[in-house]
Scaffold this active site. Structure first.
Site, PDB file in Angstrom:
ATOM      1  CB  SER A 118      -3.837  11.172 -16.052  1.00  0.00           C
ATOM      2  OG  SER A 118      -3.071  10.972 -16.201  1.00  0.00           O
TER       3      SER A 118
ATOM      4  NE  ARG B 221      -5.441   8.311 -11.908  1.00  0.00           N
ATOM      5  CZ  ARG B 221      -4.755   8.774 -12.390  1.00  0.00           C
ATOM      6  NH1 ARG B 221      -4.014   8.758 -13.780  1.00  0.00           N
ATOM      7  NH2 ARG B 221      -3.895   8.486 -11.680  1.00  0.00           N
TER       8      ARG B 221
ATOM      9  N   GLY C 255       5.101   4.350 -16.823  1.00  0.00           N
ATOM     10  CA  GLY C 255       5.356   4.650 -14.999  1.00  0.00           C
ATOM     11  C   GLY C 255       4.229   4.246 -14.571  1.00  0.00           C
TER      12      GLY C 255
ATOM     13  CB  SER D  70       4.091  10.931  -6.642  1.00  0.00           C
ATOM     14  OG  SER D  70       3.629   9.814  -7.252  1.00  0.00           O
TER      15      SER D  70
ATOM     16  CD  GLN E 214       3.045   8.209 -12.308  1.00  0.00           C
ATOM     17  OE1 GLN E 214       4.181   7.456 -11.426  1.00  0.00           O
ATOM     18  NE2 GLN E 214       3.204   8.692 -13.348  1.00  0.00           N
TER      19      GLN E 214
ATOM     20  CG  ASP F 111       3.672  14.564 -17.103  1.00  0.00           C
ATOM     21  OD1 ASP F 111       4.850  14.146 -16.717  1.00  0.00           O
ATOM     22  OD2 ASP F 111       2.413  14.458 -16.691  1.00  0.00           O
TER      23      ASP F 111
ATOM     24  NE  ARG G 261       9.339  13.576 -19.649  1.00  0.00           N
ATOM     25  CZ  ARG G 261       8.451  13.185 -19.335  1.00  0.00           C
ATOM     26  NH1 ARG G 261       7.456  14.147 -18.280  1.00  0.00           N
ATOM     27  NH2 ARG G 261       8.116  12.576 -19.883  1.00  0.00           N
TER      28      ARG G 261
ATOM     29  NE  ARG H  44       3.729  14.213 -20.672  1.00  0.00           N
ATOM     30  CZ  ARG H  44       2.778  13.990 -20.535  1.00  0.00           C
ATOM     31  NH1 ARG H  44       3.000  14.545 -21.734  1.00  0.00           N
ATOM     32  NH2 ARG H  44       2.739  13.325 -20.697  1.00  0.00           N
TER      33      ARG H  44
END
Length: 444
Positions: free
Chosen positions: A23, A27, A95, A168, A170, A320, A351, A394
């Site tokens: 993450s 960024r 994503g 979220s 994201q 996650d 998942r 994952r």
């Protein structure tokens, strides 16, 4: 396609350092692109997802290169300085990369097409395109807003106030990145806190950002069109990646490992809280701050685990990590209940259903719910399963971890997908005492 098989391991021992936080890596490349001057990034995750974001930033005008010392240098173009790319941006399997960069270009006068692999192309983007249209951007593609998708940015965007309907990070981050090239103040309202790497990165680069209570929610307000100056960044190692050797050590008798330099952002540590509640011997040493992020080393020793009910409000801090938590739960005494996980159905794979199918094939007692699953642990897991990863890194790593403690080996159909987030996973785990091997041909 390279199958990998994980065999029952002896005790896992030693020190290790997992790859950089994914993450923060995404960024750091984006913020380096938006700053004027040269930003240096150390510890960047060099997995496929992050490298695809680096390619996208180059296409948008940044000069990005890796030096001989392994650091990355980004010469940015400034807020408002992005270029029109010559070709579509291929975001691979990421994503996070796709959604964040969509926000970045939505408030520029450019038309940008996004593509990705089969897994990414099946994932919904509407949760991001809906708020970005409020700035004035438009989107062209399939009705369900899946990739390939073209973003027609807006030259004169309007600031917005937007309440995120689902938790979220994201979506929140896409809006905040769009706000950077928008005059005035844009506000995102969060009912449920999510990981705050974007906010911390904004503060590190000097963005004017205010985080205030808004009733029972939180309001995050950004003042747009700042002039950002380059900053050096240190990327801590990824707590999501560290969760795999953590669980492997907890379920493999005699194990004792130390995982170095792990990011301990409070919005990311739900998995470790949960494992401690299950009785896991997980402790944090050498705690410190680096570039505004909490960091620590994690000591993990084998522990008998007990089933728990995971609080639903903890889901955003460990969304996650539920696949690897399923593996810990498989060896825990009693029942582990995981609910409120609808978000897992729109990740790299569904998942929930993929984990349930793989666990059942390995002999684990699991019940699927619309919003999660319940697992009744066992002292002995038969294993012997061949699991379809559905191009989900994952899923692959979780079932290879299961194989380290199951009676018979567990095989995943494609180990290559692990490179998207955890390059070198097999060699690192084998160095601790795991036995993960290639199995090129399908079993007879």
């Amino acid at each position: 396609m390279t199958q990998l098989s994980s065999h029952k391991a002896n005790a896992l021992t030693g020190r290790l350092r997992v790859p950089g936080d994914k993450s923060i890596s995404h960024r750091s490349l984006i913020m380096g692109t938006l700053a004027l001057g040269e930003s240096r990034i150390s510890g960047l995750l060099e997995g496929e997802d992050v490298l695809d974001t680096a390619k996208a930033m180059r296409a948008l005008g940044a000069d990005i290169r890796r030096d001989e010392a392994g650091d990355w240098r980004v010469i940015g173009v400034g807020v408002g300085g992005l270029c029109q790319p010559d070709t579509a941006l291929d975001m691979g399997n990421s994503g996070t990369g796709a959604r964040l960069v969509m926000g970045l270009v939505a408030t520029t006068p450019h038309s940008v097409t996004f593509t990705g692999d089969a897994s990414l192309s099946s994932r919904p983007m509407k949760r991001v395109t809906d708020p970005l249209t409020k700035f004035g951007a438009s989107f062209h593609g399939a009705k369900d807003m899946t990739l390939p998708l073209t973003v027609s940015g807006i030259e004169d965007p309007l600031p917005i106030e937007y309440e995120v309907p689902v938790a979220s990070a994201q979506v929140k981050s896409a809006i905040l990145l769009a706000a950077l090239n928008t005059p005035g103040k844009t506000t995102v309202i969060e009912k449920t806190p999510t990981r705050d790497h974007t906010e911390r990165m904004f503060e590190h680069f000097g963005v004017e950002i205010a985080i205030t209570p808004h009733g029972k929610s939180t309001a995050i307000t950004v003042t747009g069109q700042p002039e950002l100056t380059a900053r050096d960044m240190v990327v801590p190692t990824d707590p999501s990646s560290a969760a795999f050797p953590t669980v492997a050590a907890l379920i493999t008798p005699g194990s004792d490992i130390l995982i170095e330099n792990v990011g301990m952002n409070p919005s990311r540590t739900g998995i470790y809280t949960t494992l401690q509640e299950m009785g896991g011997d997980v402790s944090f040493v050498n705690e410190r701050l680096e570039c505004g992020e909490s960091v620590a080393d994690i000591r993990v020793r084998y522990s008998p685990l007990n089933g728990v009910t995971v609080p639903q409000d903890r889901a955003p801090s460990m969304i996650d990590e539920y696949p690897i938590l399923c593996i810990a739960a498989s060896f825990a005494t009693g029942e582990t209940v995981m609910r409120g996980l609808e978000e897992l159905r729109v990740k790299e794979s569904d998942r929930i259903s993929v984990m349930v199918a793989g666990l059942q094939a390995a002999g684990v007692q699991v019940v699927e719910h619309d919003d999660g699953m319940s697992i009744t642990g066992q002292t002995s897991i038969p294993g012997g399963a061949r699991v379809k990863t559905h191009l989900d890194h994952r899923i692959a790593m979780s079932f290879l971890t299961l194989g380290m403690a199951s009676d018979q080996p567990v095989t995943v159909d494609d180990g290559r997908v692990i490179e998207t987030s955890f390059p070198g996973f097999r060699d690192l785990m084998n160095g601790l005492g795991a036995q993960i091997t290639d199995q090129i041909k399908d079993p007879a």
